[in-house]
Design an enzyme around this catalytic site. Sequence first.
Site, mmCIF file in Angstrom:
data_model
loop_
_atom_site.group_PDB
_atom_site.id
_atom_site.type_symbol
_atom_site.label_atom_id
_atom_site.label_comp_id
_atom_site.label_asym_id
_atom_site.label_seq_id
_atom_site.Cartn_x
_atom_site.Cartn_y
_atom_site.Cartn_z
ATOM 1 N N ASN A 35 0.815 -1.234 0.000
ATOM 2 C CA ASN A 35 0.000 0.000 0.000
ATOM 3 C C ASN A 35 0.841 1.274 0.000
ATOM 4 O O ASN A 35 0.415 2.300 -0.503
ATOM 5 C CB ASN A 35 -1.014 0.000 1.142
ATOM 6 C CG ASN A 35 -0.381 -0.162 2.491
ATOM 7 O OD1 ASN A 35 0.757 -0.613 2.621
ATOM 8 N ND2 ASN A 35 -1.113 0.198 3.522
ATOM 9 N N GLY A 66 2.557 -5.283 7.762
ATOM 10 C CA GLY A 66 1.574 -6.069 7.024
ATOM 11 C C GLY A 66 0.447 -6.493 7.942
ATOM 12 O O GLY A 66 0.132 -5.812 8.928
ATOM 13 N N SER A 67 -0.132 -7.637 7.631
ATOM 14 C CA SER A 67 -1.323 -8.064 8.356
ATOM 15 C C SER A 67 -0.970 -8.593 9.747
ATOM 16 O O SER A 67 0.134 -9.066 9.997
ATOM 17 C CB SER A 67 -2.036 -9.159 7.557
ATOM 18 O OG SER A 67 -1.184 -10.273 7.414
ATOM 19 N N VAL A 104 0.005 -12.458 9.742
ATOM 20 C CA VAL A 104 1.373 -12.770 9.323
ATOM 21 C C VAL A 104 2.373 -12.244 10.367
ATOM 22 O O VAL A 104 3.356 -12.912 10.701
ATOM 23 C CB VAL A 104 1.683 -12.205 7.919
ATOM 24 C CG1 VAL A 104 3.152 -12.379 7.572
ATOM 25 C CG2 VAL A 104 0.816 -12.897 6.873
ATOM 26 N N GLY A 105 2.105 -11.065 10.904
ATOM 27 C CA GLY A 105 2.990 -10.507 11.933
ATOM 28 C C GLY A 105 3.115 -11.428 13.139
ATOM 29 O O GLY A 105 4.210 -11.629 13.683
ATOM 30 N N GLU A 139 4.570 -3.598 12.401
ATOM 31 C CA GLU A 139 3.527 -2.579 12.178
ATOM 32 C C GLU A 139 2.377 -3.291 11.490
ATOM 33 O O GLU A 139 2.500 -3.705 10.333
ATOM 34 C CB GLU A 139 4.052 -1.466 11.272
ATOM 35 C CG GLU A 139 4.891 -0.452 12.010
ATOM 36 C CD GLU A 139 5.367 0.657 11.099
ATOM 37 O OE1 GLU A 139 6.414 1.227 11.404
ATOM 38 O OE2 GLU A 139 4.691 0.948 10.087
ATOM 39 N N CYS A 159 -3.031 1.555 6.768
ATOM 40 C CA CYS A 159 -3.253 0.923 8.079
ATOM 41 C C CYS A 159 -3.795 1.938 9.068
ATOM 42 O O CYS A 159 -4.495 1.576 10.008
ATOM 43 C CB CYS A 159 -2.001 0.232 8.588
ATOM 44 S SG CYS A 159 -0.551 1.256 8.543
HETATM 45 P P1 ADP Z 1 -1.333 -7.644 3.111
HETATM 46 O O1 ADP Z 1 -2.610 -8.265 3.524
HETATM 47 O O2 ADP Z 1 -1.222 -6.191 3.354
HETATM 48 O O3 ADP Z 1 -0.844 -8.066 1.757
HETATM 49 P P2 ADP Z 1 0.505 -9.501 4.295
HETATM 50 O O4 ADP Z 1 0.780 -9.603 5.758
HETATM 51 O O5 ADP Z 1 -0.130 -10.654 3.620
HETATM 52 O O6 ADP Z 1 -0.311 -8.165 4.163
HETATM 53 O O7 ADP Z 1 1.833 -9.169 3.513
HETATM 54 C C1 ADP Z 1 2.775 -8.195 3.918
HETATM 55 C C2 ADP Z 1 4.169 -8.658 3.515
HETATM 56 O O8 ADP Z 1 4.457 -9.871 4.203
HETATM 57 C C3 ADP Z 1 4.314 -8.978 2.030
HETATM 58 O O9 ADP Z 1 5.629 -8.638 1.594
HETATM 59 C C4 ADP Z 1 4.123 -10.470 1.985
HETATM 60 O O10 ADP Z 1 4.733 -11.085 0.880
HETATM 61 C C5 ADP Z 1 4.814 -10.882 3.275
HETATM 62 N N1 ADP Z 1 4.384 -12.186 3.817
HETATM 63 C C6 ADP Z 1 3.184 -12.813 3.670
HETATM 64 N N2 ADP Z 1 3.178 -13.996 4.311
HETATM 65 C C7 ADP Z 1 4.407 -14.133 4.893
HETATM 66 C C8 ADP Z 1 5.019 -15.135 5.714
HETATM 67 N N3 ADP Z 1 4.383 -16.250 6.066
HETATM 68 N N4 ADP Z 1 6.289 -14.918 6.128
HETATM 69 C C9 ADP Z 1 6.953 -13.794 5.809
HETATM 70 N N5 ADP Z 1 6.436 -12.821 5.046
HETATM 71 C C10 ADP Z 1 5.179 -12.973 4.579
#
Ligand code: ADP
Length: 489
Positions: free
Chosen positions: A159, A235-236, A239-240, A257, A291
């Site tokens: 974003n 990110g989300s 995943v965080g 974040e 966000c």
């Molecule tokens: P969004 O929903 O904003 O795309 P994500 O959390 O899916 O948020 O993605 C944010 C970042 O984290 C991206 O660069 C994505 O490729 C990366 N990502 C997604 N899944 C994983 C994971 N399991 N481990 C590490 N990085 C990830």
Amino acid sequence: MTDFLQLIPSAEGAPALLIGGEAVPATEYEDVTDPATGAVVAAQPLAGNAEVDRAVRAAGAAATTWAGLPGRRRGAVLLRWAQLLRENSEALARLATAEMGKPLGESRGEVERAASEIEYAAGEAARMTGQTIPGDLPEALVVTERIPLGIIAAITPWNFPIVSPVRKIAPALAAGDTVVVKPAEEAPFSALAVVGLLEEAGCIPGAVNVVCGAGPMVGAALVEHPGVDGISFTGSTSVGRRIAETAARRLAPVQLELGGKNAAYVHSAVDLGRVADEIVAAAMQCTGQRCTAISRVVVENDLADELVAALAARVDALTVGPGTDPGTNVGPLVSMRQQHTVVDHVQRGLAGGAIRASAERPVPPDGPYVAPVVLDHVTPDMAVATEEIFGPVLSVLRVEGLDEAIAVVNGTEYGLAASVFSTDMDVALRFMRGVGSGMVHVNHGTASEPHVPFGGVAGSGMGAFSIGDTAKEFFTRLRVGYLRAPAPA
Ligand code: ADP
């Protein structure tokens, strides 16, 4: 070839990974498409485990030299980098808009914001200060020093494809760290382009490396790599959380974040129209995919009808279209999947009893467009009131009094940003202290500044706030020295 594509580092005639100061071709590529048109922007180079490992080793090889430079020299490189971003502003902005869709004016603003954050970090490079502490031993001196954390994995979302990588790279370089960046697969080229400018700024090869590819593969490989000393992720929340769990196993520090469900509480106002302006701007910028976007309006019952009308009028006046069109206020969402998510949220809200206050109107049919929505009479139990939507949707919840407002604002798993609009500073202060948000804005929307700590609590973040003088709390570690002259003979 359109001009902005020339900013992408290339090898063998295709976009390339950046490892150890070299443009490294990939064995596999995947097209990145422009959400506004569906046209292919370029083919993204995909890293495998071997490239991830090579990038971490390259960052390791550069670490001693980079950390050994005086802070002011590192700062000077950052200042030149900021200047190069500005000189290439138009091409960078077009690249960001092409890959993720936001209006060109916002992308230009993003380049300027990134340059400002770099300039702040450049100054910080000379301010990695420690403390002196009175010790117990006679004639001794106790000191703390800030030393680089080491090799940083920077994992970023789509974003803010320019600001997000910069917000991690600049403070890392200032602190003397080296970096491997994994940009979002939806929008990887902005990161490749800005890192490509670093060498011209005088940065040493390998200090910053870029590997692209899917999060669960390339991102996860980076997080699991034993050579990575710390992980800065945006990110989300889901995943965080997973990244924090993995990092915890080897006790690697994280800076997270994450998402938000940011509320604006409207208690009282001299001019409700101005309040509506602030809220709509903070809600609809980046098509609601920030966000820190305001996504809930918590309003006193007696002001609600007038405020909802003002919000709806403003939202209905926004022009929805491609980001390259100068008249566009609201661009496409990043993907068709995101469009389905947003539409589904709105439909579930309406089915649950919410009332659409904004007009239903046609949007361009050839992309993931959604006309901005104001949903009135939302109740705290509805998904539109608690879940992050990441789209141009404002949910209005009506309340009676500050205590109920605070309870509603705090009724989600998130704690990123909040606003309060009030003519009564006692109310504003009690709101600021009562809500569980990392950042609270009084009488303005949820816009942050490039020199101020930025971060969230609870489901919105973990670790040191980024930007500002808090960034170094993540990007450095402390060493304590007990200094004493040798005992006389
Ligand atoms: P969004 O929903 O904003 O795309 P994500 O959390 O899916 O948020 O993605 C944010 C970042 O984290 C991206 O660069 C994505 O490729 C990366 N990502 C997604 N899944 C994983 C994971 N399991 N481990 C590490 N990085 C990830």
